[in-house]
Design a protein around this motif. Structure first.
Motif, PDB file in Angstrom:
ATOM      1  N   LYS A   1       0.843  -1.183   0.000  1.00 60.98           N
ATOM      2  CA  LYS A   1       0.000   0.000   0.000  1.00 60.98           C
ATOM      3  C   LYS A   1       0.885   1.241   0.000  1.00 60.98           C
ATOM      4  O   LYS A   1       1.727   1.417   0.879  1.00 60.98           O
ATOM      5  CB  LYS A   1      -0.923   0.015   1.234  1.00 60.98           C
ATOM      6  CG  LYS A   1      -1.784   1.260   1.346  1.00 60.98           C
ATOM      7  CD  LYS A   1      -2.789   1.380   0.207  1.00 60.98           C
ATOM      8  CE  LYS A   1      -3.649   2.633   0.349  1.00 60.98           C
ATOM      9  NZ  LYS A   1      -4.574   2.803  -0.797  1.00 60.98           N
TER      10      LYS A   1
ATOM     11  N   SER B   1      -5.707  -3.161   5.441  1.00 63.21           N
ATOM     12  CA  SER B   1      -5.595  -3.669   4.071  1.00 63.21           C
ATOM     13  C   SER B   1      -6.132  -5.087   3.976  1.00 63.21           C
ATOM     14  O   SER B   1      -6.792  -5.454   3.002  1.00 63.21           O
ATOM     15  CB  SER B   1      -4.133  -3.621   3.610  1.00 63.21           C
ATOM     16  OG  SER B   1      -3.662  -2.297   3.536  1.00 63.21           O
TER      17      SER B   1
ATOM     18  N   ASN C   1      -9.791  -4.890   3.815  1.00 65.58           N
ATOM     19  CA  ASN C   1     -10.276  -4.063   2.714  1.00 65.58           C
ATOM     20  C   ASN C   1     -10.916  -2.762   3.202  1.00 65.58           C
ATOM     21  O   ASN C   1     -11.782  -2.198   2.536  1.00 65.58           O
ATOM     22  CB  ASN C   1     -11.280  -4.836   1.834  1.00 65.58           C
ATOM     23  CG  ASN C   1     -11.345  -4.288   0.424  1.00 65.58           C
ATOM     24  OD1 ASN C   1     -10.398  -3.690  -0.079  1.00 65.58           O
ATOM     25  ND2 ASN C   1     -12.482  -4.485  -0.240  1.00 65.58           N
TER      26      ASN C   1
ATOM     27  N   CYS D   1      -7.789   0.224   0.430  1.00 65.27           N
ATOM     28  CA  CYS D   1      -7.595  -0.606  -0.756  1.00 65.27           C
ATOM     29  C   CYS D   1      -6.103  -0.782  -1.050  1.00 65.27           C
ATOM     30  O   CYS D   1      -5.430   0.186  -1.411  1.00 65.27           O
ATOM     31  CB  CYS D   1      -8.290   0.035  -1.951  1.00 65.27           C
ATOM     32  SG  CYS D   1      -8.225  -0.977  -3.440  1.00 65.27           S
TER      33      CYS D   1
ATOM     34  N   ASP E   1      -2.616  -1.670  -2.960  1.00 63.38           N
ATOM     35  CA  ASP E   1      -2.196  -1.487  -4.346  1.00 63.38           C
ATOM     36  C   ASP E   1      -1.740  -2.788  -4.989  1.00 63.38           C
ATOM     37  O   ASP E   1      -1.686  -2.895  -6.214  1.00 63.38           O
ATOM     38  CB  ASP E   1      -1.073  -0.447  -4.415  1.00 63.38           C
ATOM     39  CG  ASP E   1      -1.534   0.916  -3.932  1.00 63.38           C
ATOM     40  OD1 ASP E   1      -2.552   1.413  -4.444  1.00 63.38           O
ATOM     41  OD2 ASP E   1      -0.884   1.477  -3.029  1.00 63.38           O
TER      42      ASP E   1
ATOM     43  N   ARG F   1     -11.335 -10.949  -1.348  1.00 59.24           N
ATOM     44  CA  ARG F   1     -12.037  -9.879  -2.071  1.00 59.24           C
ATOM     45  C   ARG F   1     -13.234 -10.403  -2.855  1.00 59.24           C
ATOM     46  O   ARG F   1     -14.224  -9.703  -3.028  1.00 59.24           O
ATOM     47  CB  ARG F   1     -11.055  -9.158  -2.996  1.00 59.24           C
ATOM     48  CG  ARG F   1     -10.015  -8.343  -2.220  1.00 59.24           C
ATOM     49  CD  ARG F   1      -8.994  -7.724  -3.119  1.00 59.24           C
ATOM     50  NE  ARG F   1      -7.841  -7.256  -2.359  1.00 59.24           N
ATOM     51  CZ  ARG F   1      -6.678  -6.961  -2.882  1.00 59.24           C
ATOM     52  NH1 ARG F   1      -6.500  -7.080  -4.187  1.00 59.24           N
ATOM     53  NH2 ARG F   1      -5.674  -6.551  -2.123  1.00 59.24           N
TER      54      ARG F   1
ATOM     55  N   GLU G   1     -15.862 -11.473   0.204  1.00 56.91           N
ATOM     56  CA  GLU G   1     -15.720 -10.610   1.379  1.00 56.91           C
ATOM     57  C   GLU G   1     -16.895 -10.730   2.340  1.00 56.91           C
ATOM     58  O   GLU G   1     -16.714 -10.841   3.564  1.00 56.91           O
ATOM     59  CB  GLU G   1     -15.557  -9.149   0.942  1.00 56.91           C
ATOM     60  CG  GLU G   1     -15.297  -8.207   2.099  1.00 56.91           C
ATOM     61  CD  GLU G   1     -14.913  -6.804   1.635  1.00 56.91           C
ATOM     62  OE1 GLU G   1     -14.860  -5.903   2.492  1.00 56.91           O
ATOM     63  OE2 GLU G   1     -14.669  -6.612   0.416  1.00 56.91           O
TER      64      GLU G   1
END
Length: 248
Positions: free
Chosen positions: A11, A47, A50, A53, A55, A67, A70
């Motif tokens: 991130k 992270s 979630n 967000c 990277d 994801r 979720e």
């Protein structure tokens, strides 16, 4: 079985980067996430959930892509993040009535049991609670829907020493059956000496080491001074590592 598998989590912020964080947590174990303030512990937890967000990187929870699954995954996790607050004028009972609607497996008996264990009065308003009592209430909510994975950010912060010790004992009881796992960040390394099975250490946004606790401690014994006797504690490892220019 791994209940949580984090691979290459990254991130980027303007003045900070969490880079390539990789570790896994097995079923029935407690993992302590350590690092000084600003190292990236909270960013890692957010992270994973979630809430920010990432990277790059992948997160598997209960063998599923988090994801993509979720909503179902979150039915099976309990979360306590230190900075979350509630409406100050609401009673705990009102907040609970809303919260429990989100969980298919809400266990009212367990909730009432934790209220009693933590000496929480559901008629009290949030503004009447100390910081420690707020933490206790959030933990009670997190433990009351049969979560298989508990994720806590500094859960013992603000608690008195007696209750902190009791909570660590509760953590051990929660994972004893092998059905639950706990991931929690802390700067109180003595807590980890008492209850953690595994340690993950983040420094300046990068992973230094993630291993079973005794293996983790042994891997840092090179930090001892010549002639120094005895094994370094987790606290001593952190202090010496943070004070030297340690290259990942």
């Amino acid at each position: 079985m791994d209940v949580l598998d984090v691979r290459g989590l990254t991130k980027h912020y303007t003045d900070f980067t969490l880079k390539d964080i990789t570790f896994s947590l097995k079923q029935g174990r407690i993992m302590g996430l350590i690092g000084k303030n600003g190292a990236g512990k909270t960013t890692t937890l957010k992270s994973i959930l979630n809430l920010v967000c990432p990277d790059a990187g992948t997160i598997e929870m209960f063998g599923q892509d988090f994801r993509k699954n979720e909503e179902s995954c979150k039915q099976n996790i309990g979360v306590v993040l230190g900075e979350i607050d509630f409406y100050k004028h609401k009673r705990l009972s009102d907040i609970t009535d809303v919260t429990k609607r989100f969980y298919e497996n809400w266990d009212e008996d367990a909730y009432q049991r934790y209220l009693k264990t933590f000496s929480l009065n559901p008629r009290k308003r949030v503004k009447e609670l100390s910081s420690g009592m707020k933490v206790k209430y959030m933990i009670a909510l997190a433990l009351s829907h049969s979560a298989r994975l508990l994720i806590f950010d500094e859960p013992t912060s603000g608690l008195d020493p007696v209750f902190r010790d009791d909570l660590l004992g509760l953590f051990r009881q929660l994972v004893k059956s092998g059905e639950r796992s706990i991931l929690y960040s802390t700067h109180i390394t003595s807590d980890l000496e008492k209850c953690a099975d595994d340690i993950t250490y983040i420094k300046d946004g990068r992973l230094l080491r993630s291993a079973e606790k005794s293996e983790f401690i042994k891997s840092f014994q090179y930090l001892k001074e010549p002639g120094e006797k005895g094994e370094l504690t987790l606290e001593e490892i952190m202090i010496r590592t943070e004070r030297r220019n340690y290259n990942v």
